[in-house]
Structure formats: structure tokens, C-alpha cells
Design a protein around this motif. Structure first.
Motif, PDB file in Angstrom:
ATOM      1  N   MET A 122      53.909  49.929  34.707  1.00 60.33           N
ATOM      2  CA  MET A 122      54.170  48.534  35.037  1.00 60.33           C
ATOM      3  C   MET A 122      54.563  47.772  33.783  1.00 60.33           C
ATOM      4  O   MET A 122      54.177  48.140  32.668  1.00 60.33           O
ATOM      5  CB  MET A 122      52.940  47.895  35.682  1.00 60.33           C
ATOM      6  CG  MET A 122      52.479  48.597  36.951  1.00 60.33           C
ATOM      7  SD  MET A 122      51.074  47.782  37.759  1.00 60.33           S
ATOM      8  CE  MET A 122      51.933  46.466  38.641  1.00 60.33           C
ATOM      9  N   LYS A 123      55.340  46.707  33.970  1.00 61.68           N
ATOM     10  CA  LYS A 123      55.832  45.943  32.839  1.00 61.68           C
ATOM     11  C   LYS A 123      55.288  44.514  32.789  1.00 61.68           C
ATOM     12  O   LYS A 123      55.301  43.891  31.737  1.00 61.68           O
ATOM     13  CB  LYS A 123      57.358  45.885  32.857  1.00 61.68           C
ATOM     14  CG  LYS A 123      58.029  47.237  32.665  1.00 61.68           C
ATOM     15  CD  LYS A 123      59.538  47.092  32.641  1.00 61.68           C
ATOM     16  CE  LYS A 123      60.225  48.438  32.414  1.00 61.68           C
ATOM     17  NZ  LYS A 123      61.706  48.299  32.386  1.00 61.68           N
ATOM     18  N   CYS A 124      54.873  43.975  33.926  1.00 62.59           N
ATOM     19  CA  CYS A 124      54.459  42.577  33.944  1.00 62.59           C
ATOM     20  C   CYS A 124      53.107  42.362  34.613  1.00 62.59           C
ATOM     21  O   CYS A 124      52.265  41.666  34.076  1.00 62.59           O
ATOM     22  CB  CYS A 124      55.527  41.736  34.652  1.00 62.59           C
ATOM     23  SG  CYS A 124      55.337  39.960  34.391  1.00 62.59           S
ATOM     24  N   SER A 125      52.899  42.943  35.782  1.00 58.46           N
ATOM     25  CA  SER A 125      51.672  42.693  36.540  1.00 58.46           C
ATOM     26  C   SER A 125      50.573  43.686  36.194  1.00 58.46           C
ATOM     27  O   SER A 125      49.615  43.848  36.958  1.00 58.46           O
ATOM     28  CB  SER A 125      51.965  42.746  38.045  1.00 58.46           C
ATOM     29  OG  SER A 125      52.906  41.758  38.397  1.00 58.46           O
ATOM     30  N   LEU A 126      50.683  44.350  35.053  1.00 57.06           N
ATOM     31  CA  LEU A 126      49.687  45.356  34.686  1.00 57.06           C
ATOM     32  C   LEU A 126      48.323  44.749  34.420  1.00 57.06           C
ATOM     33  O   LEU A 126      47.295  45.425  34.586  1.00 57.06           O
ATOM     34  CB  LEU A 126      50.146  46.181  33.489  1.00 57.06           C
ATOM     35  CG  LEU A 126      50.342  45.505  32.142  1.00 57.06           C
ATOM     36  CD1 LEU A 126      50.525  46.592  31.059  1.00 57.06           C
ATOM     37  CD2 LEU A 126      51.569  44.605  32.130  1.00 57.06           C
ATOM     38  N   ASP A 127      48.259  43.467  34.045  1.00 64.60           N
ATOM     39  CA  ASP A 127      46.948  42.847  33.892  1.00 64.60           C
ATOM     40  C   ASP A 127      46.309  42.595  35.260  1.00 64.60           C
ATOM     41  O   ASP A 127      45.128  42.885  35.457  1.00 64.60           O
ATOM     42  CB  ASP A 127      47.036  41.566  33.065  1.00 64.60           C
ATOM     43  CG  ASP A 127      48.065  40.572  33.583  1.00 64.60           C
ATOM     44  OD1 ASP A 127      48.898  40.936  34.440  1.00 64.60           O
ATOM     45  OD2 ASP A 127      48.037  39.408  33.132  1.00 64.60           O
ATOM     46  N   TRP A 128      47.082  42.078  36.217  1.00 67.11           N
ATOM     47  CA  TRP A 128      46.584  41.879  37.587  1.00 67.11           C
ATOM     48  C   TRP A 128      46.133  43.217  38.184  1.00 67.11           C
ATOM     49  O   TRP A 128      45.094  43.313  38.824  1.00 67.11           O
ATOM     50  CB  TRP A 128      47.678  41.244  38.419  1.00 67.11           C
ATOM     51  CG  TRP A 128      47.305  40.766  39.793  1.00 67.11           C
ATOM     52  CD1 TRP A 128      46.064  40.776  40.374  1.00 67.11           C
ATOM     53  CD2 TRP A 128      48.186  40.196  40.756  1.00 67.11           C
ATOM     54  NE1 TRP A 128      46.124  40.257  41.646  1.00 67.11           N
ATOM     55  CE2 TRP A 128      47.424  39.888  41.908  1.00 67.11           C
ATOM     56  CE3 TRP A 128      49.554  39.920  40.763  1.00 67.11           C
ATOM     57  CZ2 TRP A 128      47.990  39.320  43.048  1.00 67.11           C
ATOM     58  CZ3 TRP A 128      50.114  39.344  41.896  1.00 67.11           C
ATOM     59  CH2 TRP A 128      49.334  39.052  43.023  1.00 67.11           C
ATOM     60  N   ASP A 129      46.922  44.262  37.927  1.00 68.39           N
ATOM     61  CA  ASP A 129      46.563  45.605  38.374  1.00 68.39           C
ATOM     62  C   ASP A 129      45.216  46.033  37.789  1.00 68.39           C
ATOM     63  O   ASP A 129      44.364  46.597  38.488  1.00 68.39           O
ATOM     64  CB  ASP A 129      47.664  46.588  37.956  1.00 68.39           C
ATOM     65  CG  ASP A 129      47.237  48.045  38.078  1.00 68.39           C
ATOM     66  OD1 ASP A 129      47.205  48.565  39.202  1.00 68.39           O
ATOM     67  OD2 ASP A 129      46.929  48.650  37.031  1.00 68.39           O
ATOM     68  N   ALA A 130      45.004  45.737  36.519  1.00 66.89           N
ATOM     69  CA  ALA A 130      43.736  46.100  35.874  1.00 66.89           C
ATOM     70  C   ALA A 130      42.576  45.313  36.476  1.00 66.89           C
ATOM     71  O   ALA A 130      41.513  45.879  36.760  1.00 66.89           O
ATOM     72  CB  ALA A 130      43.822  45.856  34.370  1.00 66.89           C
ATOM     73  N   TRP A 131      42.761  44.001  36.690  1.00 69.68           N
ATOM     74  CA  TRP A 131      41.680  43.195  37.273  1.00 69.68           C
ATOM     75  C   TRP A 131      41.334  43.718  38.675  1.00 69.68           C
ATOM     76  O   TRP A 131      40.150  43.770  39.032  1.00 69.68           O
ATOM     77  CB  TRP A 131      42.053  41.715  37.388  1.00 69.68           C
ATOM     78  CG  TRP A 131      42.727  41.054  36.229  1.00 69.68           C
ATOM     79  CD1 TRP A 131      43.612  39.998  36.293  1.00 69.68           C
ATOM     80  CD2 TRP A 131      42.600  41.341  34.833  1.00 69.68           C
ATOM     81  NE1 TRP A 131      44.043  39.635  35.050  1.00 69.68           N
ATOM     82  CE2 TRP A 131      43.438  40.436  34.130  1.00 69.68           C
ATOM     83  CE3 TRP A 131      41.865  42.273  34.098  1.00 69.68           C
ATOM     84  CZ2 TRP A 131      43.556  40.442  32.750  1.00 69.68           C
ATOM     85  CZ3 TRP A 131      41.999  42.303  32.720  1.00 69.68           C
ATOM     86  CH2 TRP A 131      42.818  41.397  32.057  1.00 69.68           C
ATOM     87  N   GLU A 132      42.368  44.091  39.442  1.00 70.92           N
ATOM     88  CA  GLU A 132      42.122  44.585  40.792  1.00 70.92           C
ATOM     89  C   GLU A 132      41.277  45.849  40.759  1.00 70.92           C
ATOM     90  O   GLU A 132      40.344  46.009  41.551  1.00 70.92           O
ATOM     91  CB  GLU A 132      43.455  44.832  41.505  1.00 70.92           C
ATOM     92  CG  GLU A 132      43.340  45.173  42.980  1.00 70.92           C
ATOM     93  CD  GLU A 132      43.169  46.659  43.245  1.00 70.92           C
ATOM     94  OE1 GLU A 132      42.531  47.017  44.263  1.00 70.92           O
ATOM     95  OE2 GLU A 132      43.666  47.462  42.424  1.00 70.92           O
ATOM     96  N   ARG A 133      41.576  46.760  39.852  1.00 73.15           N
ATOM     97  CA  ARG A 133      40.803  48.001  39.768  1.00 73.15           C
ATOM     98  C   ARG A 133      39.401  47.752  39.223  1.00 73.15           C
ATOM     99  O   ARG A 133      38.421  48.310  39.717  1.00 73.15           O
ATOM    100  CB  ARG A 133      41.558  49.018  38.909  1.00 73.15           C
ATOM    101  CG  ARG A 133      42.786  49.601  39.626  1.00 73.15           C
ATOM    102  CD  ARG A 133      43.483  50.660  38.804  1.00 73.15           C
ATOM    103  NE  ARG A 133      44.275  50.107  37.714  1.00 73.15           N
ATOM    104  CZ  ARG A 133      43.967  50.176  36.437  1.00 73.15           C
ATOM    105  NH1 ARG A 133      42.852  50.804  36.048  1.00 73.15           N
ATOM    106  NH2 ARG A 133      44.749  49.647  35.503  1.00 73.15           N
TER     107      ARG A 133
END
Length: 266
Positions: free
Chosen positions: A185-196
Motif C-alpha cells: 500500500m502507498k497511502c492507506s497503510l496507516d488505516w490498514d495498520a489501525w484496522e489490524r
């Protein structure tokens, strides 16, 4: 109990940012003394000279740079249980590290700490705006420490978007599954991390006071990714983790309006 020696600011440096000095000055002059290191995939004399000036160790990463890769590499250099990935364009108020330790020590099982943030646009400091107010409203249930451990509540918050500013976050690395960030991922990787992370047992520790400020400028990676629709596409995929795809598409069109506040005219 966590002590100042348990926390590290790892500053991600790229190229020759004119704002790197301000970031280093802010993390090196906290009210309490944390460790400070620099991680870079673009080593150069400018970064090296600033590291010498501030007496911080610089780690040079091999391989091509990339947001996810650079953040994962940054965390790999940290030797303390707590870490903050400091973005080179941003500044941290003197109370940031003091606040994160206080909040972590109020939690039995802390996962991440994050705080309210402001913005820097040119020479203007903006701590209140419609978008910032919306994000703080989304996070307002977490002002009550009793709600920090609620998996359902934090996933409900994240289902409407990502109100957590990545540079405001500190990680309890003893509770994280590393590498933390999705390098595809290039942009939403922080949101992805929070979700996990939201599915893990433990606390999302929130401080509703502004403790850092994020700089908005044309050269930022966020502005570039908004221009080529990368963020819109990745945000849609994130929405699909919480909602049926048709509804996710509608919600993402509304959510994409917030991008206007995260870019600046050149």
C-alpha cells in the motif's frame, strides 16, 4: 511503569527536506528525554550534517525507498519497547513524550498511543478546522479511558474513516506483530495498520489535547498520492473491510471530500 528511556523517536528522513531541522529540534527538546534516531533510505550529506548537529545516530537503509518499507525499516532500528515514527515535515510539542508515557502508564495493556493534532500550512498554525473538528468528534468516545479497550467501539470509529494521524501515534512494540505496515500500500497503510491492531487485545490510548502538528505542503507524499487517485482507491478497499461493497463505494465518495483539506495548491 514505562520510563523516558523506554521510548524512541525514530525520524524518517528523505531527500533534503527544509523542515527536517524543525522536526529534529522538536523531538530533541521534549520536556523529558527520549531516545532519538534517524532512519533514511536516501542518505546524503545534508541529513548527515543535521544528525551530527543534533547528536543523533543515523541508520542508512539498503534497497529502494517506499513508504511501507521505510516505516518498517525505521521500527526495525528501535531498541526500546515504545516507538514513535516521526515524519520529517512535522513537529512535536514539548509535552508529547511526557503525555504518551503518562497515558501508557494509565493503561494495563497499551497497544498504541495517539493524540489530537494540528496543522502547519506555510507560516500558519491551524489547530481547529472543520476536518480536524470532525476527526476529534469521531474520536471523542475514546476521551474516556474506560473505552480504550473496546474492540467494537474502535472498529466502529474506523469504519467511517481514519481519524488517527499517523505521526501522532506511538507503538508498544512488545504487543505488535512486525513488520507492521503493508508495503504493497502507498497511502492507506496507516488505516490498514489501525484496522489490524484494533482486533488485538489491549488499549487504544487517546489524548484529546493537541501534542503535535502535521505540515501540509505541495512536496509532501500525501499531496502526490491524492493527485493520482491512489488514496481514493486504497480508501475504498479499506471501506470494504467494514461495509458491503456498494455501500462502501458511496461512503468512500463522501470520505474523499476530506482529501481537499490534505492537499495544497502549488
Amino acid at each position: 511503569m514505562y520510563e523516558p528511556s523506554d521510548h524512541t523517536f525514530v525520524v524518517c528522513a528523505y531527500g533534503e527536506s527544509p523542515y527536517l531541522r524543525y522536526c529534529l529540534d522538536s523531538v530533541c527538546n521534549q520536556n523529558i528525554c527520549s531516545h532519538v534516531i534517524v532512519s533514511t533510505s536516501t542518505p546524503n550529506s545534508y541529513i548527515a550534517e543535521l544528525c551530527d548537529e543534533f547528536s543523533v545516530e543515523c541508520f542508512e537503509n539498503a534497497g529502494a525507498p517506499g513508504i511501507g518499507k521505510d516505516w518498517n525499516r525505521a521500527l526495525s532500528h528501535v531498541e526500546t519497547p515504545l516507538a514513535t515514527i516521526a515524519h520529517q515535515d512535522d513537529v512535536y510539542l514539548p509535552e508529547y513524550a511526557e503525555s504518551l508515557l503518562d497515558c501508557f502508564n494509565r493503561s494495563k495493556v497499551p497497544l498504541i498511543y495517539f493524540c489530537a493534532y494540528g496543522e502547519i500550512r506555510g507560516n500558519e498554525i491551524i489547530d481547529y478546522s472543520p476536518l480536524l473538528n470532525i476527526k476529534r468528534f469521531m474520536l471523542s468516545p475514546l476521551k474516556n479511558p474506560k473505552h480504550w479497550k473496546s474492540v467494537g467501539l474502535r472498529r466502529l470509529i474506523l469504519s467511517f474513516g481514519s481519524p488517527i494521524s499517523c505521526p501522532s501515534v506511538s507503538y508498544n512494540l512488545e504487543r505488535m506483530h512486525l513488520p507492521l505496515f503493508n508495503e504493497e500500500m502507498k497511502c492507506s497503510l496507516d488505516w490498514d495498520a489501525w484496522e489490524r491492531i484494533s482486533m488485538l487485545r489491549g488499549d487504544f490510548v487517546y489524548d484529546s489535547t493537541v501534542r503535535m502538528r502535521h505540515r501540509i505542503h505541495p512536496g509532501s507524499e500525501t499531496s502526490h498520492l491524492i493527485e493520482d487517485s491512489t488514496r481514493t482507491n486504497e480508501d475504498y478497499e479499506m471501506m470494504c473491510r467494514f461495509w458491503p461493497r456498494a455501500l462502501a463505494g458511496c461512503m468512500n465518495r463522501l470520505y474523499s471530500l476530506s482529501q481537499k483539506s490534505n492537499s495544497i495548491s502549488k
